[in-house]
Design an enzyme around this catalytic site. Structure first.
Site, PDB file in Angstrom:
ATOM      1  N   HIS A  50      38.799  50.894  37.744  1.00 50.22           N
ATOM      2  CA  HIS A  50      37.274  50.138  37.180  1.00 50.22           C
ATOM      3  C   HIS A  50      37.128  51.044  35.977  1.00 50.22           C
ATOM      4  O   HIS A  50      38.262  52.299  36.073  1.00 50.22           O
ATOM      5  CB  HIS A  50      35.823  50.059  37.223  1.00 50.22           C
ATOM      6  CG  HIS A  50      35.559  48.894  38.632  1.00 50.22           C
ATOM      7  ND1 HIS A  50      35.015  47.521  38.671  1.00 50.22           N
ATOM      8  CD2 HIS A  50      36.191  48.714  40.200  1.00 50.22           C
ATOM      9  CE1 HIS A  50      34.728  46.727  39.558  1.00 50.22           C
ATOM     10  NE2 HIS A  50      35.289  47.513  40.673  1.00 50.22           N
ATOM     11  N   GLU A  65      36.134  55.011  38.521  1.00 52.75           N
ATOM     12  CA  GLU A  65      35.688  54.288  36.960  1.00 52.75           C
ATOM     13  C   GLU A  65      36.811  55.220  36.078  1.00 52.75           C
ATOM     14  O   GLU A  65      37.032  56.603  35.802  1.00 52.75           O
ATOM     15  CB  GLU A  65      34.459  55.004  36.512  1.00 52.75           C
ATOM     16  CG  GLU A  65      33.232  53.652  37.003  1.00 52.75           C
ATOM     17  CD  GLU A  65      33.217  51.997  36.771  1.00 52.75           C
ATOM     18  OE1 GLU A  65      33.520  52.219  35.762  1.00 52.75           O
ATOM     19  OE2 GLU A  65      33.072  51.708  37.722  1.00 52.75           O
ATOM     20  N   HIS A  78      37.281  42.820  37.361  1.00 50.41           N
ATOM     21  CA  HIS A  78      36.917  43.022  36.223  1.00 50.41           C
ATOM     22  C   HIS A  78      37.159  42.870  35.420  1.00 50.41           C
ATOM     23  O   HIS A  78      37.869  43.230  34.521  1.00 50.41           O
ATOM     24  CB  HIS A  78      35.170  44.078  35.888  1.00 50.41           C
ATOM     25  CG  HIS A  78      34.110  44.026  36.804  1.00 50.41           C
ATOM     26  ND1 HIS A  78      33.640  45.142  37.237  1.00 50.41           N
ATOM     27  CD2 HIS A  78      33.279  43.298  37.309  1.00 50.41           C
ATOM     28  CE1 HIS A  78      32.977  44.935  37.531  1.00 50.41           C
ATOM     29  NE2 HIS A  78      32.417  44.390  38.472  1.00 50.41           N
ATOM     30  N   GLU A 133      38.057  45.155  31.908  1.00 57.76           N
ATOM     31  CA  GLU A 133      38.774  46.273  32.568  1.00 57.76           C
ATOM     32  C   GLU A 133      40.165  46.515  32.327  1.00 57.76           C
ATOM     33  O   GLU A 133      40.802  46.724  33.334  1.00 57.76           O
ATOM     34  CB  GLU A 133      37.933  46.622  33.746  1.00 57.76           C
ATOM     35  CG  GLU A 133      36.352  46.973  32.905  1.00 57.76           C
ATOM     36  CD  GLU A 133      35.683  46.854  34.403  1.00 57.76           C
ATOM     37  OE1 GLU A 133      36.007  47.734  35.875  1.00 57.76           O
ATOM     38  OE2 GLU A 133      34.152  47.048  33.851  1.00 57.76           O
TER      39      GLU A 133
END
Length: 408
Positions: free
Chosen positions: A290, A365, A164, A167
């Site tokens: 992420h 994350e 992504h 990020e």
């Protein structure tokens, strides 16, 4: 040209809200709003009562949005009154694309060109580092990474970063850990670096990453055009329940899953590499980086059904989180993707686990917390502490997976 400063996307006085969905009506209201409004950017979808949701609201829609909260009795608070101010502050810690690879560090964010040049420099300095390309992106850029191998016969670990684009802490953390494996004298890190092979691909979405630096800081997808919109969420494009729950068939949506499984050159290149090398290179662990939310998750994303080695993955996750939190006190939560963050389909770790049979497949994350005011715009001053705590988690993952027999 879109990378001229005057053509950049700007978020002046865009607000970031955190809302509490308490009733079925609240869920319906926000589902309708997401479907109809292109002035409200949702970070997550409205699914059920009891849920909190982060939404970025365009400046010209703030009055409408506030009215909506009052009308439907929704509790909401403003996390940030001017998103652009965060972007402007962060920009002071972005080194120019022309900076030399020798100036690479973990106090700044770096353009794609510098990350690639730094990896080339590592290979020229260290006999145990080889530069590899997975293939080319939609816009023709190599998807570049490195293999670290100090001895033959090792089992391997694959690290995916930057799928992504926005990020930025993900590629920064990938390069931090790679650097630790090369330079650290900590015996536990030396053990990881000596007795395992490592594949690091810090930016598997190079076009998107470049676009997030030059044109739109909050860009997420790749850059392939679909009608009037562009981009596929590469982490919805894999052949793991492709097109299912938690992905969109709307090309303008942030989680558009593409025209078919592995329709995107980046996902295809990554999938082909894993498929061709999982056995040959003995890849037993796949880790995707992420941000944000401070979670460590394992498959599945698309179903509450538990994977065969659920208990083992839960143990590995618990040990990793304990090690991570011990470094700087950062709280993390762990579990399967479905039970921890939200249902999603077509993700790389589900695919790596299911199709490539890589038994320890995990997604971080990274910082900040779920109600972060920074979101994806994590200040560069946090790169090193994030790297330090994530390194500790990597050590715990490998040690626990080894104890459980995954590298036998």
């Amino acid at each position: 040209m879109s990378d001229q400063p005057e053509n950049r996307a700007r978020y002046d006085h865009y607000r970031l809200y955190r809302v509490q969905l308490e009733t079925d009506q609240h869920v319906q209201v926000f589902q309708d709003l997401e479907a109809k409004s292109d002035s409200c950017t949702f970070y997550g979808h409205a699914r059920q009562p009891g849920q909190q949701l982060t939404i970025m609201v365009a400046a010209n829609k703030v009055a409408d949005f506030e009215d909506l909260l009052v009308r439907f009795l929704v509790k909401g608070r403003v996390l940030e009154y001017n998103v652009q101010s965060r972007i402007d502050a962060e920009a002071k810690n972005v080194k120019p694309a022309t900076v030399a690879a020798s100036e690479f560090d973990w106090n700044h964010y770096f353009h794609l060109e510098t990350i690639y040049a730094w990896m080339d420099e590592l290979a020229s300095k260290h006999f145990f580092i080889t530069v590899i390309s997975l293939g080319d992106s939609y816009e023709g850029r190599p998807i570049k990474g490195v293999k670290l191998s100090r001895q033959s016969g090792n089992k391997a670990i694959f690290v995916e970063g930057g799928i992504h684009a926005r990020e930025w802490i993900s590629p920064a953390t990938a390069t931090f850990i790679l650097n630790q494996l090369i330079t650290s004298t900590d015996p536990r890190i030396v053990e990881l670096s000596t007795n395992y092979d490592w594949f690091f691909f810090p930016t598997v979405n190079p076009d998107g990453y470049k676009f997030s630096f030059e044109s739109d800081r909050l860009w997420r997808k790749n850059r392939k055009p679909y009608g009037i919109c562009r981009g596929v969420d590469l982490n919805r494009n894999f052949a793991s329940n492709w097109g299912g729950i938690g992905s969109s068939d709307d090309p303008c949506s942030y989680d558009f899953s593409g025209s078919g499984a592995c329709s995107e050159p980046e996902a295809r290149a990554l999938g082909d590499f894993i498929r061709n090398n999982a056995e040959k290179e003995r890849i037993r662990t796949y880790i995707a980086l992420h941000s944000y939310s401070q979670l460590l998750m394992f498959p599945f994303g698309h179903t509450p059904e538990k994977v065969a080695n659920y208990e083992h993955l839960q143990t590995i996750t618990d040990k990793a989180i304990a090690a991570l939190t011990a470094v700087h006190g950062t709280p993390f939560q762990g579990g399967s993707k479905h039970e921890t963050i939200y249902p999603s389909s077509g993700g790389s770790i589900d695919w790596a686990y299911q199709e490539a049979k890589i038994p320890v497949s995990l997604t971080f994350e990274l910082r900040g917390p779920p109600d972060s005011t920074d979101m994806f715009i994590l200040p560069a001053g946090q790169i090193t502490p994030v790297g330090e705590e994530t390194m500790a988690a990597f050590v715990a993952i490998v040690e626990e997976a080894k104890r459980l027999g995954y590298y036998d």
